[in-house]
Design a protein around this motif. Structure first.
Motif, PDB file in Angstrom:
ATOM      1  N   ASP A  24       5.223 -22.682  40.373  1.00  0.00           N
ATOM      2  CA  ASP A  24       4.660 -23.518  39.308  1.00  0.00           C
ATOM      3  C   ASP A  24       5.701 -23.932  38.278  1.00  0.00           C
ATOM      4  O   ASP A  24       5.389 -24.195  37.133  1.00  0.00           O
ATOM      5  CB  ASP A  24       3.486 -22.817  38.614  1.00  0.00           C
ATOM      6  CG  ASP A  24       3.925 -21.607  37.805  1.00  0.00           C
ATOM      7  OD1 ASP A  24       4.945 -21.006  38.151  1.00  0.00           O
ATOM      8  OD2 ASP A  24       3.243 -21.278  36.829  1.00  0.00           O
ATOM      9  N   HIS A 121       0.858 -18.609  30.124  1.00  0.00           N
ATOM     10  CA  HIS A 121       1.834 -18.449  31.205  1.00  0.00           C
ATOM     11  C   HIS A 121       2.701 -19.716  31.322  1.00  0.00           C
ATOM     12  O   HIS A 121       3.931 -19.636  31.323  1.00  0.00           O
ATOM     13  CB  HIS A 121       1.047 -18.166  32.497  1.00  0.00           C
ATOM     14  CG  HIS A 121       1.840 -18.093  33.758  1.00  0.00           C
ATOM     15  ND1 HIS A 121       1.933 -16.944  34.507  1.00  0.00           N
ATOM     16  CD2 HIS A 121       2.557 -19.035  34.436  1.00  0.00           C
ATOM     17  CE1 HIS A 121       2.678 -17.176  35.575  1.00  0.00           C
ATOM     18  NE2 HIS A 121       3.072 -18.436  35.559  1.00  0.00           N
ATOM     19  N   GLU A 122       2.074 -20.895  31.371  1.00  0.00           N
ATOM     20  CA  GLU A 122       2.843 -22.133  31.510  1.00  0.00           C
ATOM     21  C   GLU A 122       3.697 -22.387  30.268  1.00  0.00           C
ATOM     22  O   GLU A 122       4.821 -22.892  30.371  1.00  0.00           O
ATOM     23  CB  GLU A 122       1.915 -23.316  31.791  1.00  0.00           C
ATOM     24  CG  GLU A 122       1.088 -23.181  33.076  1.00  0.00           C
ATOM     25  CD  GLU A 122       1.909 -22.940  34.332  1.00  0.00           C
ATOM     26  OE1 GLU A 122       3.109 -23.280  34.351  1.00  0.00           O
ATOM     27  OE2 GLU A 122       1.362 -22.376  35.302  1.00  0.00           O
ATOM     28  N   HIS A 125       6.872 -20.473  30.427  1.00  0.00           N
ATOM     29  CA  HIS A 125       7.870 -21.201  31.223  1.00  0.00           C
ATOM     30  C   HIS A 125       8.539 -22.265  30.352  1.00  0.00           C
ATOM     31  O   HIS A 125       9.761 -22.372  30.305  1.00  0.00           O
ATOM     32  CB  HIS A 125       7.229 -21.894  32.426  1.00  0.00           C
ATOM     33  CG  HIS A 125       6.812 -20.975  33.530  1.00  0.00           C
ATOM     34  ND1 HIS A 125       7.537 -19.876  33.909  1.00  0.00           N
ATOM     35  CD2 HIS A 125       5.739 -21.020  34.376  1.00  0.00           C
ATOM     36  CE1 HIS A 125       6.923 -19.279  34.930  1.00  0.00           C
ATOM     37  NE2 HIS A 125       5.839 -19.954  35.220  1.00  0.00           N
ATOM     38  N   HIS A 131       9.392 -16.167  36.224  1.00  0.00           N
ATOM     39  CA  HIS A 131       8.429 -15.137  36.614  1.00  0.00           C
ATOM     40  C   HIS A 131       9.042 -13.752  36.590  1.00  0.00           C
ATOM     41  O   HIS A 131      10.218 -13.578  36.908  1.00  0.00           O
ATOM     42  CB  HIS A 131       7.902 -15.423  38.025  1.00  0.00           C
ATOM     43  CG  HIS A 131       6.986 -16.601  38.046  1.00  0.00           C
ATOM     44  ND1 HIS A 131       7.063 -17.580  38.986  1.00  0.00           N
ATOM     45  CD2 HIS A 131       5.992 -16.954  37.210  1.00  0.00           C
ATOM     46  CE1 HIS A 131       6.150 -18.495  38.726  1.00  0.00           C
ATOM     47  NE2 HIS A 131       5.489 -18.137  37.651  1.00  0.00           N
ATOM     48  N   TYR A 180       3.198 -12.481  39.151  1.00  0.00           N
ATOM     49  CA  TYR A 180       2.197 -12.921  40.119  1.00  0.00           C
ATOM     50  C   TYR A 180       1.310 -11.758  40.529  1.00  0.00           C
ATOM     51  O   TYR A 180       1.709 -10.603  40.488  1.00  0.00           O
ATOM     52  CB  TYR A 180       2.879 -13.480  41.366  1.00  0.00           C
ATOM     53  CG  TYR A 180       3.197 -14.957  41.285  1.00  0.00           C
ATOM     54  CD1 TYR A 180       2.762 -15.733  40.216  1.00  0.00           C
ATOM     55  CD2 TYR A 180       3.912 -15.584  42.296  1.00  0.00           C
ATOM     56  CE1 TYR A 180       3.033 -17.092  40.158  1.00  0.00           C
ATOM     57  CE2 TYR A 180       4.194 -16.943  42.243  1.00  0.00           C
ATOM     58  CZ  TYR A 180       3.755 -17.687  41.164  1.00  0.00           C
ATOM     59  OH  TYR A 180       4.027 -19.019  41.112  1.00  0.00           O
TER      60      TYR A 180
HETATM   61 ZN   LIG Z   1       4.412 -19.523  36.667  1.00  0.00          ZN
END
Ligand SMILES: [Zn+2]
Ligand SMILES: [Ca+2]
Ligand SMILES: [Ca+2]
Length: 586
Positions: A24, A121-122, A125, A131, A180
């Protein structure tokens, strides 16, 4: 029947057919977003919420912003023509670039990505983080089962060289919101692609509650955060300095800093630690009726208007005992003495710890205070206790469902059984209730999950309200009762009502029309209850015990049903800086 399921990022993105680095992430040309400080953002980060976003996604993004403001110094503001910004769009799946590319960049919050923890989470990033399972040292902590990964997705499990990945001197974190889950990009739905070297963490990796402690440590280290933007004060009363709170000398009694004992435990530790577990107590079985004791905070300096005071309290004295919450404001001359009564709590015969959540607003320097009043010492066998207080400059949930004796509820119910909340009212006047299924609904295929559904209820207000009740957001949160509000990992889930949605199985009835039209009569509320919409995957039984969702065997669920998502939260309205606006630690 409208039950919605929660899927995680890899599953959503692989169903979309999108192949991104690590699943992602879109990489910048130079892959060292973590080490190269030119990829770091300056705050506040300008943002755009594109029209393509679902209404619920917009609300969830604003909730995630509020989590960053509470737990770090990361801040966001609406875009005003800056060169660099984040544009949130509904594209194919949940994904982000890594680091500030200095040119404006997209964060995709696609279908089924509209959860607070997925947006967090995004955004991590976008702030420059990869991750957790891509760390250089990950093979010491997790096993990747390469044969169990969908063909073509092995690249999502790449690990990175430490020449461009910086762990900021923090240990591997199984609890990271950037880790994850076990079933990421896996071939067989019951066979994991990642397992943990310490088996206990197999049920924890992939948690999507909130930032972990180490997520926050890294974020705050990378951005040199020294204080939160919306945190003001908290106290668990474990130390004798009582967090700088002050006993008033102008009243007739004092609170006692009291060590809990069996049968009379504090709220922070509930008797789990022999020499700890203090709370503040006003004995009401001695003295005279009408005597009172005021415990005040130190002087606090607001940065925003809205405040939320939360605390646990226990009234086990006489029925006449009272706990009054005050705020004392600047009188205009710099002296903090203008009193305002916020709330009065009276004894109700229930002798256990309860939660209060009190919104107020103040823009001058102020103190807040707890005044205990002795009602009738002859009829008291106890007193007034407070513990685990917190004051934040955030929106305040006002509808609280307190579910007691939760363990016996779990033990005495089976799949399909449910309990119904009290009837709550939204600020507009809509009545609603929740049904909690401790072992899930009959139609659910998920094991060990609690289910929850939201129902509109008929009320005398219905003739005045808009129907169908569309474009409103349902937000349900389960409170992590960790005394430290910064490190709480509360679950928060939400959906937005679609005015065109039909009742499941009926093509002539709108789901969010009046409950008297859509629903059936329920003797529990003496009202009509609409068919439910909610989640089969609300909270796992494991999560209940991993975090402090249960304390004194009580579970607290906050429930809100509100419109005006765009304006309700988050727009940053700084209080005009005054001479006292220095940074304060947390
Ligand atoms: Zn991610
Ligand atoms: Ca305590
Ligand atoms: Ca006093």
């Amino acid at each position: 029947d409208g039950g919605q399921l929660r899927k995680d990022i890899p599953e959503i993105n692989s169903e979309m057919g999108r192949k991104l680095f690590e699943g992602d992430i879109i990489l910048p040309l130079e892959r060292n977003a973590l080490r190269n400080s030119s990829y770091r953002w300056k705050f506040p980060i300008p943002y755009i919420l594109a029209d393509s976003l679902d209404l619920n996604a917009k609300g969830v993004i604003l909730q995630a912003f509020d989590m960053f403001r509470l737990k770090s110094c990361v801040d966001f503001k609406p875009y005003e023509g800056e060169q660099t910004y984040l544009k949130f769009e509904k594209l194919d799946g949940c994904w982000s670039y890594v680091g500030d590319l200095q040119s404006g960049q997209t964060v995709s919050i696609g279908e089924r990505c509209d959860y607070k923890a997925i947006v967090e989470h995004e955004l991590l990033h976008a702030l420059g983080f990869y991750h957790e399972q891509s760390r250089t040292d990950r093979d010491d902590y997790v096993q990747i089962w390469w044969d169990e990964i969908i063909e073509g997705f092995a690249y999502a499990f790449d690990k990175h060289n430490d020449s461009f990945l910086d762990d900021l001197n923090t240990p591997y974190d199984y609890e990271s919101v950037l880790h994850y889950g076990p079933y990421s990009f896996n071939i067989n739905s019951n066979v994991p692609s990642i397992t943990t070297k310490i088996p206990e963490f197999n049920e924890i990796i992939g948690q999507r509650l909130d930032f972990s402690r180490i997520d926050l440590l890294r974020l705050n280290r990378m951005y040199n955060c020294t204080s939160s933007l919306t945190f003001l004060d908290q106290c668990s009363f474990e130390y004798i300095n009582i967090c700088g709170m002050v006993q008033s000398g102008q009243d007739s009694a004092n609170w006692d800093h009291t060590l809990g004992k069996p049968g009379d435990e504090d709220h922070t530790l509930v008797g789990n630690c022999a020499d700890r577990g203090y709370f503040m107590h006003l004995d009401t079985k001695t003295g005279h009726a009408g005597q009172s004791a005021l415990l005040e905070s130190r002087i606090l300096y607001p940065r925003r208007k809205e405040k939320c005071l939360q605390f646990f309290y226990r009234l086990n004295g006489s029925p006449q005992d009272k706990l009054v919450i005050w705020v004392k404001k600047d009188d205009g001359t710099g002296s903090v003495r203008r009193m305002q009564k916020l709330h009065t709590i009276t004894a109700d015969g229930e002798h256990h710890w309860k939660l209060a959540s009190i919104p107020f607003s103040v823009q001058t320097k102020f103190r807040y205070g707890f005044q205990g009043i002795r009602g009738d010492p002859a009829k008291s066998a106890g007193g007034i206790a407070i513990d685990d207080t917190s004051l934040t400059e955030t929106n305040c949930p006002t509808n609280i469902w307190h579910i007691r004796n939760f363990t016996s509820l779990l033990n005495s119910t089976t799949k399909g059984d449910y309990i119904i909340s009290p009837v709550f009212y939204s600020s507009e006047g809509y009545a609603f209730a929740l049904q909690l299924y401790p072992h899930g609904r009959n139609s659910s295929s998920y094991m060990n999950y609690m289910g929850i559904t939201f129902h509109l209820c008929s009320s005398p207000n219905d003739g005045l309200l808009e129907w169908p009740a569309g474009h409103r957001q349902v937000v349900l949160s389960v409170l992590d009762q960790d005394p430290d509000v910064i490190h709480r990992m509360s679950l928060s889930l939400s959906f937005t009502t679609d005015p065109n949605q039909l009742v499941y199985g009926r093509n002539d009835t709108l789901q969010w029309d009046k409950p008297s039209v859509t629903g059936s009569f329920s003797p529990y509320c003496n009202c009509y209850m609409s068919p439910g919409v909610g989640w089969n995957t609300f909270l796992t039984h494991r999560e209940l015990h991993w975090k402090k969702f249960l304390k004194n065997d009580s579970l607290f669920i906050f429930a809100d049903f509100e419109g005006e998502i765009q304006s309700r939260s988050a727009i940053w309205v700084p209080v005009v800086p005054k001479a006292f606006a220095v940074a304060r630690g947390n």
